[in-house]
Design a protein around this motif. Sequence first.
Motif, PDB file in Angstrom:
ATOM      1  N   PRO A  43     -16.833  26.440  21.440  1.00 25.92           N
ATOM      2  CA  PRO A  43     -17.886  27.435  21.180  1.00 25.92           C
ATOM      3  C   PRO A  43     -18.022  28.491  22.269  1.00 25.92           C
ATOM      4  CG  PRO A  43     -18.687  25.215  20.754  1.00 25.92           C
ATOM      5  CD  PRO A  43     -17.376  25.065  21.447  1.00 25.92           C
ATOM      6  N   TYR A  44     -17.689  28.147  23.493  1.00 31.98           N
ATOM      7  CA  TYR A  44     -17.826  29.083  24.600  1.00 31.98           C
ATOM      8  C   TYR A  44     -16.837  30.239  24.482  1.00 31.98           C
ATOM      9  CZ  TYR A  44     -20.880  25.728  26.899  1.00 31.98           C
ATOM     10  OH  TYR A  44     -21.922  24.890  27.201  1.00 31.98           O
ATOM     11  N   PHE A  45     -15.654  29.955  23.956  1.00 28.17           N
ATOM     12  CA  PHE A  45     -14.652  31.001  23.815  1.00 28.17           C
ATOM     13  C   PHE A  45     -14.764  31.706  22.470  1.00 28.17           C
ATOM     14  CE2 PHE A  45     -13.132  28.465  27.280  1.00 28.17           C
ATOM     15  CZ  PHE A  45     -12.666  29.423  28.170  1.00 28.17           C
ATOM     16  N   GLU A  46     -15.180  30.987  21.458  1.00 29.50           N
ATOM     17  CA  GLU A  46     -15.378  31.614  20.153  1.00 29.50           C
ATOM     18  C   GLU A  46     -16.501  32.643  20.194  1.00 29.50           C
ATOM     19  OE1 GLU A  46     -16.130  28.277  17.671  1.00 29.50           O
ATOM     20  OE2 GLU A  46     -14.025  27.649  17.554  1.00 29.50           O
ATOM     21  N   SER A  47     -17.498  32.405  21.051  1.00 31.46           N
ATOM     22  CA  SER A  47     -18.639  33.328  21.150  1.00 31.46           C
ATOM     23  C   SER A  47     -18.515  34.309  22.313  1.00 31.46           C
ATOM     24  CB  SER A  47     -19.937  32.526  21.317  1.00 31.46           C
ATOM     25  OG  SER A  47     -19.905  31.762  22.519  1.00 31.46           O
ATOM     26  N   GLY A  48     -17.386  34.253  23.026  1.00 32.48           N
ATOM     27  CA  GLY A  48     -17.168  35.196  24.116  1.00 32.48           C
ATOM     28  C   GLY A  48     -17.999  34.932  25.356  1.00 32.48           C
ATOM     29  N   GLN A  49     -18.287  33.671  25.641  1.00 33.88           N
ATOM     30  CA  GLN A  49     -19.063  33.340  26.844  1.00 33.88           C
ATOM     31  C   GLN A  49     -18.195  33.337  28.096  1.00 33.88           C
ATOM     32  OE1 GLN A  49     -22.428  32.886  26.674  1.00 33.88           O
ATOM     33  NE2 GLN A  49     -22.268  33.293  24.480  1.00 33.88           N
ATOM     34  N   MET A  50     -16.897  33.109  27.944  1.00 31.09           N
ATOM     35  CA  MET A  50     -15.989  33.055  29.080  1.00 31.09           C
ATOM     36  C   MET A  50     -14.684  33.753  28.741  1.00 31.09           C
ATOM     37  SD  MET A  50     -16.239  29.075  30.312  1.00 31.09           S
ATOM     38  CE  MET A  50     -17.808  28.205  30.393  1.00 31.09           C
ATOM     39  N   MET A  51     -14.024  34.267  29.781  1.00 30.01           N
ATOM     40  CA  MET A  51     -12.694  34.837  29.609  1.00 30.01           C
ATOM     41  C   MET A  51     -11.645  33.732  29.722  1.00 30.01           C
ATOM     42  SD  MET A  51     -10.652  37.280  28.975  1.00 30.01           S
ATOM     43  CE  MET A  51     -11.772  38.681  28.971  1.00 30.01           C
ATOM     44  N   GLY A  52     -11.682  32.993  30.820  1.00 31.42           N
ATOM     45  CA  GLY A  52     -10.743  31.896  31.027  1.00 31.42           C
ATOM     46  C   GLY A  52     -11.386  30.808  31.857  1.00 31.42           C
ATOM     47  N   ALA A  53     -10.857  29.610  31.788  1.00 31.85           N
ATOM     48  CA  ALA A  53     -11.410  28.497  32.562  1.00 31.85           C
ATOM     49  C   ALA A  53     -10.384  27.383  32.661  1.00 31.85           C
ATOM     50  CB  ALA A  53     -12.695  27.961  31.916  1.00 31.85           C
ATOM     51  N   THR A  54     -10.502  26.603  33.723  1.00 26.91           N
ATOM     52  CA  THR A  54      -9.718  25.379  33.861  1.00 26.91           C
ATOM     53  C   THR A  54     -10.678  24.231  34.128  1.00 26.91           C
ATOM     54  OG1 THR A  54      -7.873  26.627  34.815  1.00 26.91           O
ATOM     55  CG2 THR A  54      -7.811  24.242  35.038  1.00 26.91           C
ATOM     56  N   VAL A  55     -10.468  23.132  33.419  1.00 27.14           N
ATOM     57  CA  VAL A  55     -11.297  21.940  33.561  1.00 27.14           C
ATOM     58  C   VAL A  55     -10.455  20.819  34.156  1.00 27.14           C
ATOM     59  CG1 VAL A  55     -12.693  20.215  32.356  1.00 27.14           C
ATOM     60  CG2 VAL A  55     -12.694  22.597  31.566  1.00 27.14           C
ATOM     61  N   GLY A  56     -11.015  20.107  35.122  1.00 23.87           N
ATOM     62  CA  GLY A  56     -10.339  18.963  35.715  1.00 23.87           C
ATOM     63  C   GLY A  56     -11.228  17.741  35.683  1.00 23.87           C
ATOM     64  N   VAL A  57     -10.659  16.604  35.315  1.00 22.21           N
ATOM     65  CA  VAL A  57     -11.402  15.339  35.237  1.00 22.21           C
ATOM     66  C   VAL A  57     -10.628  14.265  35.969  1.00 22.21           C
ATOM     67  CG1 VAL A  57     -12.256  13.528  33.703  1.00 22.21           C
ATOM     68  CG2 VAL A  57     -12.438  15.931  33.010  1.00 22.21           C
ATOM     69  N   ILE A  58     -11.328  13.465  36.757  1.00 16.50           N
ATOM     70  CA  ILE A  58     -10.740  12.263  37.327  1.00 16.50           C
ATOM     71  C   ILE A  58     -11.651  11.100  36.984  1.00 16.50           C
ATOM     72  CG2 ILE A  58     -11.813  12.745  39.590  1.00 16.50           C
ATOM     73  CD1 ILE A  58      -9.361  11.290  40.820  1.00 16.50           C
ATOM     74  N   ARG A  59     -11.079  10.077  36.374  1.00 13.34           N
ATOM     75  CA  ARG A  59     -11.858   8.924  35.921  1.00 13.34           C
ATOM     76  C   ARG A  59     -11.043   7.669  36.182  1.00 13.34           C
ATOM     77  NH1 ARG A  59     -15.964   5.443  34.988  1.00 13.34           N
ATOM     78  NH2 ARG A  59     -16.347   4.962  32.806  1.00 13.34           N
ATOM     79  N   ASP A  60     -11.559   6.790  37.044  1.00 11.95           N
ATOM     80  CA  ASP A  60     -10.843   5.564  37.412  1.00 11.95           C
ATOM     81  C   ASP A  60      -9.428   5.863  37.886  1.00 11.95           C
ATOM     82  OD1 ASP A  60     -13.032   3.979  36.783  1.00 11.95           O
ATOM     83  OD2 ASP A  60     -12.401   3.682  34.707  1.00 11.95           O
ATOM     84  N   GLY A  61      -9.284   6.944  38.629  1.00 11.20           N
ATOM     85  CA  GLY A  61      -7.984   7.295  39.198  1.00 11.20           C
ATOM     86  C   GLY A  61      -7.091   8.087  38.273  1.00 11.20           C
ATOM     87  N   GLU A  62      -7.442   8.180  36.996  1.00 10.33           N
ATOM     88  CA  GLU A  62      -6.622   8.918  36.037  1.00 10.33           C
ATOM     89  C   GLU A  62      -7.077  10.381  36.016  1.00 10.33           C
ATOM     90  OE1 GLU A  62      -5.323   8.759  31.295  1.00 10.33           O
ATOM     91  OE2 GLU A  62      -6.595   7.183  32.182  1.00 10.33           O
ATOM     92  N   VAL A  63      -6.108  11.292  36.103  1.00  9.92           N
ATOM     93  CA  VAL A  63      -6.408  12.720  36.195  1.00  9.92           C
ATOM     94  C   VAL A  63      -6.041  13.426  34.891  1.00  9.92           C
ATOM     95  CG1 VAL A  63      -5.811  14.877  37.358  1.00  9.92           C
ATOM     96  CG2 VAL A  63      -6.122  12.785  38.696  1.00  9.92           C
ATOM     97  N   ARG A 371     -22.160  23.017  21.680  1.00  8.10           N
ATOM     98  CA  ARG A 371     -23.276  23.957  21.662  1.00  8.10           C
ATOM     99  C   ARG A 371     -23.104  24.996  20.557  1.00  8.10           C
ATOM    100  NH1 ARG A 371     -24.645  26.557  27.212  1.00  8.10           N
ATOM    101  NH2 ARG A 371     -26.456  27.245  26.016  1.00  8.10           N
ATOM    102  N   LYS A 372     -24.224  25.535  20.114  1.00  8.62           N
ATOM    103  CA  LYS A 372     -24.200  26.583  19.106  1.00  8.62           C
ATOM    104  C   LYS A 372     -24.789  27.852  19.712  1.00  8.62           C
ATOM    105  CE  LYS A 372     -24.603  23.396  15.184  1.00  8.62           C
ATOM    106  NZ  LYS A 372     -25.404  23.011  13.991  1.00  8.62           N
ATOM    107  N   PHE A 373     -24.011  28.897  19.717  1.00 12.01           N
ATOM    108  CA  PHE A 373     -24.459  30.178  20.237  1.00 12.01           C
ATOM    109  C   PHE A 373     -24.760  31.114  19.070  1.00 12.01           C
ATOM    110  CE2 PHE A 373     -21.815  28.414  23.624  1.00 12.01           C
ATOM    111  CZ  PHE A 373     -22.626  28.590  24.728  1.00 12.01           C
ATOM    112  N   ASP A 374     -25.746  31.972  19.275  1.00 14.90           N
ATOM    113  CA  ASP A 374     -26.076  32.948  18.241  1.00 14.90           C
ATOM    114  C   ASP A 374     -24.869  33.832  17.963  1.00 14.90           C
ATOM    115  OD1 ASP A 374     -28.654  32.001  18.103  1.00 14.90           O
ATOM    116  OD2 ASP A 374     -29.441  33.468  19.542  1.00 14.90           O
ATOM    117  N   LYS A 375     -24.601  34.031  16.690  1.00 15.48           N
ATOM    118  CA  LYS A 375     -23.493  34.884  16.320  1.00 15.48           C
ATOM    119  C   LYS A 375     -23.887  36.343  16.515  1.00 15.48           C
ATOM    120  CE  LYS A 375     -21.251  31.818  12.992  1.00 15.48           C
ATOM    121  NZ  LYS A 375     -20.752  31.681  11.590  1.00 15.48           N
ATOM    122  N   LEU A 376     -22.944  37.118  16.989  1.00 15.87           N
ATOM    123  CA  LEU A 376     -23.191  38.538  17.173  1.00 15.87           C
ATOM    124  C   LEU A 376     -23.176  39.237  15.825  1.00 15.87           C
ATOM    125  CD1 LEU A 376     -20.920  39.300  20.267  1.00 15.87           C
ATOM    126  CD2 LEU A 376     -23.368  38.795  20.239  1.00 15.87           C
ATOM    127  N   ALA A 377     -24.059  40.214  15.679  1.00 15.41           N
ATOM    128  CA  ALA A 377     -24.067  40.999  14.453  1.00 15.41           C
ATOM    129  C   ALA A 377     -22.787  41.828  14.371  1.00 15.41           C
ATOM    130  CB  ALA A 377     -25.295  41.912  14.424  1.00 15.41           C
TER     131      ALA A 377
END
Length: 485
Positions: A43-63, A371-377
């Motif tokens: 939803p963040y990219f479909e609604s134009g909230q961000m240009m680009g992003a990288t997400v990183g997760v580490i859980r019990d040693g697994e990346v 999340r749900k973002f308001d759609k642009l007219a």
Amino acid sequence: MAYRIPLYFCIALLCWANYALLAQTTPKSSSSMDSRVDKLVAPYFESGQMMGATVGVIRDGEVWIKGYGSLSRNQPEVTPDGNTVFEIGSISKVFTGLLLADSVTRQKVRLDQTLGELVTDLKNKNEKAAAIRLLDLTHHKSGLPRMPNNANPQSAEFPFENYDWKLMKEFLESVALNGKPGEKYTYSNYAVGLLGTVLARNEDRTYENMIQQQIFKPLKMESSSTVVSENLKPRLAPPHLASLETTSEFSFNAMKGAGGIRSTVNDMIKFMQANLNAPEDQLGKSIELAWKKQMEAGQDHRAMGLGWMIAGDGHTRWHNGQTNGYHSMMLVSRKLNTGVILLTNTATMEADVLTEQIFRMVAANSNEEPRKFDKLADIEIAVMDRLVGKYRLSLFAVMEVTRKEDRLLVQLTGQQALRVFPENETTWNYRDVKAQLKFEMGDQGPASKVTLFQNGRELVATRIQDQKKASNSGSLKDIKPSETQ
């Protein structure tokens, strides 16, 4: 001077959820991570909230690491990844807190040591400021203001590029504190910038040298620095405002400790791993000291370690950050053996909510709804062109509305052009500041007026019929970007 986004570095009073509900549960396999995170991110990219992003997760040693979106409109086919460099803003404060811990464990300073002991002649110049302890600086209880008022930048593009130790010390010597050191919480970028510089000067070093030698090199964080070197420059994600318009990177001098670090998700994963399982060496001792709760929560602030904010659950450490064109959020819990980092090249606080959702999903197997973002007219170009023109707010203040392809941009005299987004044909909202525009239009022809709503005020601007007489000089002192907490 051109308009700039407020110098946040960090949104430190984030209303973070109480994570008492998190319990030790068995996470789903990493093979399902892509689809689960994708669902939250979409939803963040479909609604134009961000240009680009990288997400990183580490859980019990697994990346797990994945990039989303694009580097820019000019590079739509290039998606950020674990090696993409971003400004991390006030997450830099966590590293400055760790540098403080490192200096303490090496017996170079004490947590209760005062600025009067470390800054030459400060006792004679400003006795009250001389009583500020190093601990007060990292805990935002120094009595110092959020920002210094003597920056006087040569360019609005780089507000702290020339803010050196001389200017920093001059401000310290003359500033009136807003409370007794150690008592009142006032979030201060200046205080933590001061802390980083004082720690480095105490050892006749620079902040960059100190953080490289004491933290980055031991943790093999090879793409982290306060300097954009020739090696890092090709991997630096272009910065964007919340409206997705391109903007400028920040440049720091003496304020590096408050928000000057650039890093990658690959490097931040290494940092989170070191905090989840501290190495058995000198740096490990410093990590433990910085991780330890040093300040209890109060009515107006979270509990803190050294640099770290501590969430309502009592065990999750976090910090976020925002500069002119970037946002970052990091959460780490030893109890849940989980860390999540999100870096984006868009200055939007919406990124915090997404990071929290990912953290809950990973750490507690929570069923998070996208999340749900308001759609642009959907506004026709012909209608947008009826809004284009210049509108006078005052004798020296003009609002110019232009169209760039399918985007509407508004520029106040002496300020940067910002994009506005349609709620309907006549109501348009800013994302970079908390403001709204309402145009007055008849059945045909150009709009005659526009009203700016901001900070509880309504300012009416009337269209200038003769464009040649429109003034482009002067300043608009009445309109200021809203201050972010």
